[in-house]
Design a protein around this motif. Structure first.
Motif, PDB file in Angstrom:
ATOM      1  N   TYR A 231       0.839  -1.206   0.000  1.00 29.33           N
ATOM      2  CA  TYR A 231       0.000   0.000   0.000  1.00 29.33           C
ATOM      3  C   TYR A 231       0.873   1.256   0.000  1.00 29.33           C
ATOM      4  CZ  TYR A 231      -3.239   3.542   1.858  1.00 29.33           C
ATOM      5  OH  TYR A 231      -3.980   4.681   2.054  1.00 29.33           O
ATOM      6  N   ILE A 232       1.963   1.229   0.774  1.00 31.10           N
ATOM      7  CA  ILE A 232       2.873   2.379   0.829  1.00 31.10           C
ATOM      8  C   ILE A 232       3.523   2.598  -0.531  1.00 31.10           C
ATOM      9  CG2 ILE A 232       5.003   3.280   1.845  1.00 31.10           C
ATOM     10  CD1 ILE A 232       4.259   1.841   4.435  1.00 31.10           C
ATOM     11  N   LEU A 233       4.010   1.512  -1.143  1.00 28.10           N
ATOM     12  CA  LEU A 233       4.641   1.651  -2.458  1.00 28.10           C
ATOM     13  C   LEU A 233       3.616   2.081  -3.507  1.00 28.10           C
ATOM     14  CD1 LEU A 233       7.182  -1.317  -2.576  1.00 28.10           C
ATOM     15  CD2 LEU A 233       7.471   1.008  -1.703  1.00 28.10           C
ATOM     16  N   ASP A 234       2.382   1.577  -3.393  1.00 26.47           N
ATOM     17  CA  ASP A 234       1.323   2.039  -4.302  1.00 26.47           C
ATOM     18  C   ASP A 234       1.134   3.547  -4.187  1.00 26.47           C
ATOM     19  OD1 ASP A 234       0.899  -0.568  -5.078  1.00 26.47           O
ATOM     20  OD2 ASP A 234      -0.872  -0.876  -3.816  1.00 26.47           O
ATOM     21  N   ALA A 235       1.171   4.044  -2.944  1.00 21.24           N
ATOM     22  CA  ALA A 235       1.019   5.485  -2.732  1.00 21.24           C
ATOM     23  C   ALA A 235       2.157   6.258  -3.382  1.00 21.24           C
ATOM     24  CB  ALA A 235       0.960   5.786  -1.241  1.00 21.24           C
ATOM     25  N   PHE A 236       3.361   5.714  -3.293  1.00 16.97           N
ATOM     26  CA  PHE A 236       4.509   6.435  -3.831  1.00 16.97           C
ATOM     27  C   PHE A 236       4.593   6.375  -5.354  1.00 16.97           C
ATOM     28  CE2 PHE A 236       5.833   7.129   0.424  1.00 16.97           C
ATOM     29  CZ  PHE A 236       6.752   8.176   0.365  1.00 16.97           C
ATOM     30  N   THR A 237       3.809   5.506  -5.983  1.00 15.61           N
ATOM     31  CA  THR A 237       3.752   5.549  -7.451  1.00 15.61           C
ATOM     32  C   THR A 237       3.126   6.864  -7.915  1.00 15.61           C
ATOM     33  OG1 THR A 237       1.586   4.428  -7.536  1.00 15.61           O
ATOM     34  CG2 THR A 237       3.554   3.033  -7.633  1.00 15.61           C
ATOM     35  N   PHE A 238       2.302   7.479  -7.063  1.00 20.80           N
ATOM     36  CA  PHE A 238       1.697   8.770  -7.409  1.00 20.80           C
ATOM     37  C   PHE A 238       2.657   9.937  -7.144  1.00 20.80           C
ATOM     38  CE2 PHE A 238      -1.929   6.012  -6.380  1.00 20.80           C
ATOM     39  CZ  PHE A 238      -2.741   6.222  -7.491  1.00 20.80           C
ATOM     40  N   LEU A 239       3.812   9.637  -6.559  1.00 24.84           N
ATOM     41  CA  LEU A 239       4.762  10.690  -6.196  1.00 24.84           C
ATOM     42  C   LEU A 239       6.057  10.616  -6.999  1.00 24.84           C
ATOM     43  CD1 LEU A 239       4.337  10.443  -2.305  1.00 24.84           C
ATOM     44  CD2 LEU A 239       3.302  12.137  -3.828  1.00 24.84           C
TER      45      LEU A 239
END
Length: 399
Positions: A231-239
């Motif tokens: 979930y954290i890495l998924d979030a960082f795909t937007f960053l």
């Protein structure tokens, strides 16, 4: 009183991991009680008996680590269950046993002591087993599940008192048939003397190969399936297109190799992985960070958790982002020390990170609120005293 404290994963502040049992033991000793801690060795260390800061620690040789498969972990749990039960039967009779989960198998030696030697016990619930492994799919056999729930109820029923680490855990213990007056909620603890806000150590930043002026987001702790790390890495795909953001992931667990591989495949060179750190080193690493993440997989039972990383973050004076829709969401929003991000929508976490990054005043304000909450509500000096008073009050009433 002479107290036997059973905790399979006991560690001291010099070791990586949760130190709750250490601080509680220190408070018990401070109040005139003798504490013997029954636990397991680290790695291939030999079984031994030592005195650590006044605590008599009995180490049973039962290797365990976060990379074990389900069968290996089960064998470690069962071995500790049997060896600790034998210890309870053979040792000089204590006045009281304190048993702390996880795993639920720690309930077996305390029940053995109660039934066969009439030793009263207090049971501490750190996770609602067996509900956690059941919801995660680790236990599927209906008969086994039924027996585990019966075992859980028996542990609570035979205890003098039950200590739960969160409101959700308290509700779970109550739902298992335990009278409300028999339960006390004492969450995990902030360590304001071990984690505290101060100037960022530039040498630590260099040593960790980080940019001196980046906005640093940290996750520290276990990296198992329950922790929702993807979930954290998924979030960082937007960053990915954002400049000057770095993610620090500190700790170990079964999902770590896959997380590292994913970052390599997806070109996430702004994600940095580090191993477990002793408390002093972890404190420095949290202090150079700007925001801390506390995540779990999207399962209802995990919203009851009382994670150490949350309370260490509060002590460090860092704002939070949590993704559990339970008591931690209510707390960070009420106290204005963090944001909630929907566990089904990682983009919400990305937006929350940017909100902090783009508003330094807000980040400072939420950090100040976090530290105040740690000092006034959750510090170990407050909660250890509450724990010991609960033990003594229970003992006076029943012993």
């Amino acid at each position: 009183m002479n107290i036997l404290y059973i905790h399979q994963y006991f560690v001291t502040p010099k070791e990586p991991g949760g130190t709750r049992s250490y601080w509680i033991s220190q408070e018990l000793i401070k109040n005139g009680h003798n504490v013997t801690m029954l636990t397991t060795t680290k790695g291939k260390d030999k079984p031994r008996k030592v005195v650590i800061d006044g605590i008599t620690v009995i180490y049973l040789r039962i290797p365990y680590n976060n990379h074990m498969n389900v069968f290996q972990r089960l064998m470690a749990f069962l071995k500790f269950m049997c060896l600790s039960a034998l210890f309870v039967l053979k040792t000089k009779k204590p006045d009281l046993i304190i048993g702390t989960s996880t795993p639920l198998t720690v309930g077996f030696p305390v029940l053995v002591g109660k039934k066969l030697r009439k030793i009263p016990y207090i049971f501490e619930v750190r996770d609602l087993w067996p509900e956690v492994p059941v919801q995660m799919g680790g236990v599927k056999n209906k008969l086994v599940i039924k027996l585990l729930y019966r075992f859980e109820k028996s542990i609570y029923k035979n205890a003098l008192h039950v200590i739960a680490l969160s409101p959700g855990m308290r509700d779970g213990v109550k739902d298992a048939g335990t009278p409300e007056g028999k339960i006390t909620t004492i969450p995990n603890m902030s360590k304001i003397d071990k984690f505290w806000p101060r100037d960022k150590n530039t040498e630590v930043i260099k040593k960790l190969n980080l940019s001196p002026d980046s906005f640093k987001v940290i996750y520290f702790g276990a990296m198992g399936l329950a922790n929702g790390m993807d979930y954290i890495l998924d979030a960082f795909t937007f960053l990915k297109e954002e400049n000057n953001i770095e993610l620090l992931i500190v700790g170990d667990g079964s999902t770590k190799p896959d997380l590292i591989k994913r970052c390599e495949l997806e070109g996430m060179d702004f994600v940095h992985f580090y191993g477990k750190m002793p408390m002093a080193q972890l404190s420095e690493t949290v202090n150079i960070s700007d925001v801390s993440l506390v995540t779990f997989a999207d399962l209802p039972i995990l919203a009851t958790n009382s994670p150490n990383k949350l309370f260490d973050t509060l002590s460090a004076g860092k704002p939070l982002i949590v993704n559990s829709p339970g008591w931690t969401k209510t707390m960070v929003e009420t106290e204005k020390c963090g944001f909630f991000a929907d566990p089904k929508n990682p983009e919400e976490m990305a937006k929350a990170i940017l909100k902090y990054k783009n508003d330094p005043a807000l980040t400072r304000e939420y950090g100040i609120n976090a530290r105040r909450l740690a000092e006034n509500t959750f510090d170990k000096s407050i909660l250890c005293e509450k724990f010991v008073k609960t033990v003594e009050k229970t003992a006076q009433k029943y012993l």
